[in-house]
Design a protein around this motif. Structure first.
Motif, short mmCIF file in Angstrom:
data_model
loop_
_atom_site.label_atom_id
_atom_site.label_comp_id
_atom_site.label_asym_id
_atom_site.label_seq_id
_atom_site.Cartn_x
_atom_site.Cartn_y
_atom_site.Cartn_z
N LEU A 363 16.37 -10.61 8.74
CA LEU A 363 17.46 -10.45 7.80
C LEU A 363 18.68 -11.27 8.24
O LEU A 363 19.31 -11.96 7.42
N LEU A 364 18.99 -11.25 9.52
CA LEU A 364 20.11 -12.04 10.03
C LEU A 364 19.83 -13.54 9.88
O LEU A 364 20.73 -14.31 9.55
N ALA A 365 18.58 -13.94 10.14
CA ALA A 365 18.22 -15.35 10.05
C ALA A 365 18.36 -15.89 8.63
O ALA A 365 18.56 -17.09 8.43
N ARG A 366 18.27 -15.00 7.65
CA ARG A 366 18.42 -15.41 6.26
C ARG A 366 19.87 -15.37 5.81
O ARG A 366 20.15 -15.48 4.61
N GLY A 367 20.79 -15.20 6.75
CA GLY A 367 22.19 -15.20 6.41
C GLY A 367 22.81 -13.84 6.24
O GLY A 367 23.98 -13.71 5.86
N GLY A 368 22.05 -12.78 6.51
CA GLY A 368 22.59 -11.43 6.40
C GLY A 368 23.54 -11.11 7.54
O GLY A 368 23.57 -11.78 8.57
N SER A 369 24.32 -10.07 7.35
CA SER A 369 25.29 -9.62 8.34
C SER A 369 24.80 -8.35 9.02
O SER A 369 23.79 -7.75 8.62
#
Length: 390
Positions: A363-369
């Motif tokens: 999720l973080l790698a896809r730009g999530g926070s």
């Protein structure tokens, strides 16, 4: 850390069926983190949540060490479907109670977001622990999974503990669900594991000569001051102080019910398989303690997506292959307990989606926070993200 209840006692009918069919019961305890309804950080909401817990769940919901934590202890089960239904009911019930109290329930190893220092629960035992051991639990709370599997007697249970030792690192890898702490990526799949190891009795179970040896070690540890009571025996596998079970307790709490059910089923099948070894007089391999420590460190660092130590060869191998090797080893007992189809399905889902740590990182790698991770964890915990696909 609580010792008040380790699940509820097994019903006479269930005990009779288990004995008649030579099956093992299992139960699961899960610890959860409470976070703010809007902000991603942990909150001291446990008393407000308790006030909202439905009456029918009160007996199986309990405090944990910090005011941002809450624990459930499901009743022992024979059927995997019954275990899954009980866990879903508990998660949903406590999540609803948390929502009414202005909080969210997260099945996560430790607090992903930065936030205020959390106080311990106002309980005499916890105050004694805090006074004796100091600040060994910094942060917003550490949440794990404990699986109980029935055993015929303590002496047999001790021998099962010896046989379990080489297998537990791969279980730890499969449960990794705390890569974030206080708002940053830790570099570990299970940062909770690294924080948890600060306590003096946390670690692999030693090789035990007998039940008497087990009891002697427990008494010696209490005499030393390394633990205040038997409930502070934090070995990765131990005998329950209250029920005729072995308790496997090194893993992070996992994000979904599917994850928890898979771990429980594999644990029961492994204990059942090892019981055959014990009854056949097979001696457990006396794996060196430093090698076990290295394997558990590797599990915390890499999770299931990296490497772990093959105890037979003492060489690093992909952790997923070691989990598959475990599945193949216990397959006959999965089949005998009626769990094979379910576990095969859940193994496929785990292979596709990865551990909780891998899903958070994806999720973080896809730009999530970090806030997005917390939102996903809250949905996964409640069962609103049934596929766990992100």
């Amino acid at each position: 850390m609580t010792t008040a209840t380790e699940g509820t006692a097994i019903s006479p009918e269930l005990a009779a069926k288990a004995e008649r069919e030579d099956l093992l019961t299992l139960g699961v305890e899960e610890e959860y983190l409470l976070v703010d309804a809007v902000e991603p950080h942990a909150v001291e909401a446990v008393e407000k949540v308790f006030a909202e817990v439905p009456g029918e769940l009160r007996d199986v919901v309990q405090h944990e060490y910090q005011r941002s934590q809450i624990e459930v202890a499901g009743p022992p089960q024979l059927e995997l479907d019954d275990l899954a239904a009980a866990l879903r009911r508990l998660r949903a019930g406590v999540a609803d109670a948390a929502a009414r109290a202005g909080a969210r329930l997260l099945a996560v190893g430790t607090g992903p977001a930065a936030g205020p220092c959390i106080r311990i629960v106002d309980d005499p035992r916890y105050h004694r622990m805090r006074e004796h051991f100091g600040d060994l639990s910094p942060g917003q709370g550490m949440c794990g999974t404990h699986v109980h599997v029935s055993i015929p007697d303590p002496e047999t249970g001790v021998r099962v503990l010896n046989h379990l030792r080489p297998w537990l690192p791969v279980f730890q890898a499969a449960t990794a669900n705390s890569p974030l702490f206080a708002g940053h990526e830790t570099g570990y799949a299970s940062w909770r594991s690294m924080m948890w190891e600060r306590w003096p009795t946390v670690g692999p179970t030693p090789y035990l000569r007998s039940h008497e040896h087990y009891l002697t070690l427990v008494a010696d540890l209490q005499q030393s001051g390394a633990m205040l009571d038997e409930g502070m025996l934090y070995w990765y596998a131990r005998l329950s102080a209250h029920y005729p079970t072995v308790e496997i307790r090194m893993g992070d709490v996992m994000p979904t019910t599917d994850d928890a059910v898979l771990l429980a089923a594999l644990t029961r099948a492994l204990v059942a398989t090892l019981l055959h070894e014990v009854r056949a007089g097979v001696e457990a391999p006396d794996v060196p303690h430093p090698l076990l420590m290295a394997a558990h460190w590797r599990a915390a660092h890499d999770g299931l997506e990296g490497l772990n130590i093959d105890m037979a060869t003492r060489q690093p191998r992909p952790a997923w292959r070691l989990l598959r090797q475990l599945f193949d080893y216990v397959r006959p007992e999965l089949d005998r307990h009626g769990d094979l189809a379910t576990v095969t399905l859940l193994m496929g889902r785990l292979r596709e989606h990865g551990t909780g740590a891998a899903r958070q990182r994806a999720l973080l790698a896809r730009g999530g926070s970090v806030a997005d991770v917390v939102t996903w964890l809250a949905a996964a915990t409640r069962g609103e993200d049934a596929t766990s696909s992100i």
